[in-house]
Design a protein around this motif. Sequence first.
Motif, PDB file in Angstrom:
ATOM      1  N   ASP A 240       0.820  -1.213   0.000  1.00 40.42           N
ATOM      2  CA  ASP A 240       0.000   0.000   0.000  1.00 40.42           C
ATOM      3  C   ASP A 240       0.852   1.261   0.000  1.00 40.42           C
ATOM      4  O   ASP A 240       0.545   2.240  -0.693  1.00 40.42           O
ATOM      5  CB  ASP A 240      -0.975  -0.003   1.180  1.00 40.42           C
ATOM      6  N   ASN A 241       1.945   1.253   0.764  1.00 37.29           N
ATOM      7  CA  ASN A 241       2.822   2.431   0.815  1.00 37.29           C
ATOM      8  C   ASN A 241       3.555   2.661  -0.492  1.00 37.29           C
ATOM      9  O   ASN A 241       3.795   3.809  -0.888  1.00 37.29           O
ATOM     10  CB  ASN A 241       3.832   2.288   1.953  1.00 37.29           C
ATOM     11  N   VAL A 242       3.923   1.569  -1.165  1.00 38.67           N
ATOM     12  CA  VAL A 242       4.606   1.706  -2.452  1.00 38.67           C
ATOM     13  C   VAL A 242       3.634   2.222  -3.516  1.00 38.67           C
ATOM     14  O   VAL A 242       4.001   3.069  -4.343  1.00 38.67           O
ATOM     15  CB  VAL A 242       5.231   0.358  -2.889  1.00 38.67           C
ATOM     16  N   GLU A 243       2.387   1.756  -3.482  1.00 39.60           N
ATOM     17  CA  GLU A 243       1.388   2.304  -4.415  1.00 39.60           C
ATOM     18  C   GLU A 243       1.147   3.782  -4.124  1.00 39.60           C
ATOM     19  O   GLU A 243       0.908   4.576  -5.038  1.00 39.60           O
ATOM     20  CB  GLU A 243       0.080   1.523  -4.313  1.00 39.60           C
TER      21      GLU A 243
ATOM     22  N   LEU B  15       0.801  -0.587 -10.918  1.00 40.01           N
ATOM     23  CA  LEU B  15       0.402  -1.740 -11.742  1.00 40.01           C
ATOM     24  C   LEU B  15       1.530  -2.157 -12.673  1.00 40.01           C
ATOM     25  O   LEU B  15       1.901  -3.343 -12.741  1.00 40.01           O
ATOM     26  CB  LEU B  15      -0.844  -1.385 -12.556  1.00 40.01           C
ATOM     27  N   ILE B  16       2.100  -1.176 -13.380  1.00 38.59           N
ATOM     28  CA  ILE B  16       3.194  -1.456 -14.322  1.00 38.59           C
ATOM     29  C   ILE B  16       4.412  -1.989 -13.589  1.00 38.59           C
ATOM     30  O   ILE B  16       5.060  -2.955 -14.025  1.00 38.59           O
ATOM     31  CB  ILE B  16       3.570  -0.184 -15.112  1.00 38.59           C
ATOM     32  N   PHE B  17       4.734  -1.378 -12.452  1.00 38.55           N
ATOM     33  CA  PHE B  17       5.908  -1.812 -11.696  1.00 38.55           C
ATOM     34  C   PHE B  17       5.756  -3.243 -11.203  1.00 38.55           C
ATOM     35  O   PHE B  17       6.699  -4.040 -11.288  1.00 38.55           O
ATOM     36  CB  PHE B  17       6.165  -0.878 -10.510  1.00 38.55           C
TER      37      PHE B  17
ATOM     38  N   LEU C 292       9.378  -4.630  -1.970  1.00 39.25           N
ATOM     39  CA  LEU C 292      10.225  -4.487  -0.782  1.00 39.25           C
ATOM     40  C   LEU C 292      11.428  -3.601  -1.075  1.00 39.25           C
ATOM     41  O   LEU C 292      11.874  -2.836  -0.213  1.00 39.25           O
ATOM     42  CB  LEU C 292      10.696  -5.861  -0.303  1.00 39.25           C
ATOM     43  N   GLY C 293      11.966  -3.702  -2.298  1.00 39.66           N
ATOM     44  CA  GLY C 293      13.101  -2.873  -2.686  1.00 39.66           C
ATOM     45  C   GLY C 293      12.763  -1.395  -2.677  1.00 39.66           C
ATOM     46  O   GLY C 293      13.537  -0.566  -2.164  1.00 39.66           O
ATOM     47  N   ILE C 294      11.614  -1.035  -3.242  1.00 38.40           N
ATOM     48  CA  ILE C 294      11.198   0.379  -3.234  1.00 38.40           C
ATOM     49  C   ILE C 294      10.905   0.839  -1.800  1.00 38.40           C
ATOM     50  O   ILE C 294      11.261   1.956  -1.405  1.00 38.40           O
ATOM     51  CB  ILE C 294       9.967   0.597  -4.135  1.00 38.40           C
ATOM     52  N   TYR C 295      10.267  -0.010  -1.029  1.00 41.38           N
ATOM     53  CA  TYR C 295       9.985   0.321   0.375  1.00 41.38           C
ATOM     54  C   TYR C 295      11.284   0.585   1.121  1.00 41.38           C
ATOM     55  O   TYR C 295      11.383   1.535   1.920  1.00 41.38           O
ATOM     56  CB  TYR C 295       9.214  -0.825   1.030  1.00 41.38           C
ATOM     57  N   PHE C 296      12.284  -0.221   0.866  1.00 43.69           N
ATOM     58  CA  PHE C 296      13.597  -0.077   1.501  1.00 43.69           C
ATOM     59  C   PHE C 296      14.208   1.295   1.196  1.00 43.69           C
ATOM     60  O   PHE C 296      14.840   1.917   2.054  1.00 43.69           O
ATOM     61  CB  PHE C 296      14.520  -1.181   1.006  1.00 43.69           C
TER      62      PHE C 296
ATOM     63  N   TYR D 187      15.934  -4.784  -8.339  1.00 41.53           N
ATOM     64  CA  TYR D 187      15.152  -4.016  -9.319  1.00 41.53           C
ATOM     65  C   TYR D 187      14.354  -2.927  -8.610  1.00 41.53           C
ATOM     66  O   TYR D 187      14.310  -1.774  -9.060  1.00 41.53           O
ATOM     67  CB  TYR D 187      14.220  -4.966 -10.072  1.00 41.53           C
ATOM     68  N   GLY D 188      13.741  -3.278  -7.475  1.00 43.20           N
ATOM     69  CA  GLY D 188      12.988  -2.294  -6.704  1.00 43.20           C
ATOM     70  C   GLY D 188      13.871  -1.185  -6.168  1.00 43.20           C
ATOM     71  O   GLY D 188      13.486  -0.012  -6.183  1.00 43.20           O
ATOM     72  N   ILE D 189      15.055  -1.535  -5.690  1.00 42.99           N
ATOM     73  CA  ILE D 189      15.991  -0.524  -5.196  1.00 42.99           C
ATOM     74  C   ILE D 189      16.407   0.424  -6.331  1.00 42.99           C
ATOM     75  O   ILE D 189      16.474   1.647  -6.154  1.00 42.99           O
ATOM     76  CB  ILE D 189      17.233  -1.189  -4.570  1.00 42.99           C
ATOM     77  N   PHE D 190      16.678  -0.160  -7.503  1.00 39.46           N
ATOM     78  CA  PHE D 190      17.087   0.653  -8.658  1.00 39.46           C
ATOM     79  C   PHE D 190      15.981   1.627  -9.068  1.00 39.46           C
ATOM     80  O   PHE D 190      16.221   2.835  -9.201  1.00 39.46           O
ATOM     81  CB  PHE D 190      17.442  -0.269  -9.826  1.00 39.46           C
ATOM     82  N   ILE D 191      14.760   1.117  -9.250  1.00 42.49           N
ATOM     83  CA  ILE D 191      13.636   1.973  -9.645  1.00 42.49           C
ATOM     84  C   ILE D 191      13.321   2.981  -8.545  1.00 42.49           C
ATOM     85  O   ILE D 191      13.074   4.166  -8.810  1.00 42.49           O
ATOM     86  CB  ILE D 191      12.381   1.125  -9.959  1.00 42.49           C
ATOM     87  N   GLY D 192      13.344   2.531  -7.299  1.00 48.11           N
ATOM     88  CA  GLY D 192      13.064   3.422  -6.180  1.00 48.11           C
ATOM     89  C   GLY D 192      14.068   4.551  -6.079  1.00 48.11           C
ATOM     90  O   GLY D 192      13.699   5.698  -5.803  1.00 48.11           O
TER      91      GLY D 192
END
Length: 225
Positions: free
Chosen positions: A89-92, A101-103, A137-141, A203-208
Amino acid sequence: MIPLKDNIPTYRFPLFNYFFIFLNSLIFIYELFLPFPKLKELFLKTGFIPYDFFHSPLTNLPNLITSIFLHGGWVHFLGNMLYLYIFGDNVEDILGHFSYLIFYISAGIFSSLIQATFSFSSKIPMIGASGAIAGILGIYFVFFPFAKVLTLVPFFFFWQIIGIPAFFFLGFWFLIQIWSGIFSLGSSLTNIAFFAHIGGFLYGIFIGTLIRKKKIKKYLKFLSF
């Protein structure tokens, strides 16, 4: 360690996060009613099989997506949905609905391809939302490293609920994936796609990181006026 909740509020309704939980749940319930031969057939037809993909990429492209919505059992399903519910929810909230959705789909695809490079000759179907959720989780991090994650932690014969900083909780989770991934190489003792988890998280860390830099630049540009 079992996460129970975090302390980061959301400011918009997590539309697609709930949609993904609902869709995964619906498909899993469908799986439960299938006899084993039919379930095996479903996994073979819609799971992602590295060997088939490398021999016929175009034919197997749809499986990169369909495999994300299948699960192999209750522990697999409930674990993934718990993590998706707590962190998604926080990442959205950060990405916005459509970008989320795309991510989610792209993280699932990327993580499957990473796993496939380490098991290119495997004929076992890869299934599960773990890679896509690892991306979350990567973006959340990146965005919430100091969030508190209320966690159920075992201490010998007892369980305690404690608040753990997200950077420690997710960092520890990531180290376990690396450790397990290394020891899974050349082993037939596990069917867990650890390198999908590793690939999705990175991947999440990179995009984030890209998004965070862009948001900071916009803020600094705003302050300059």
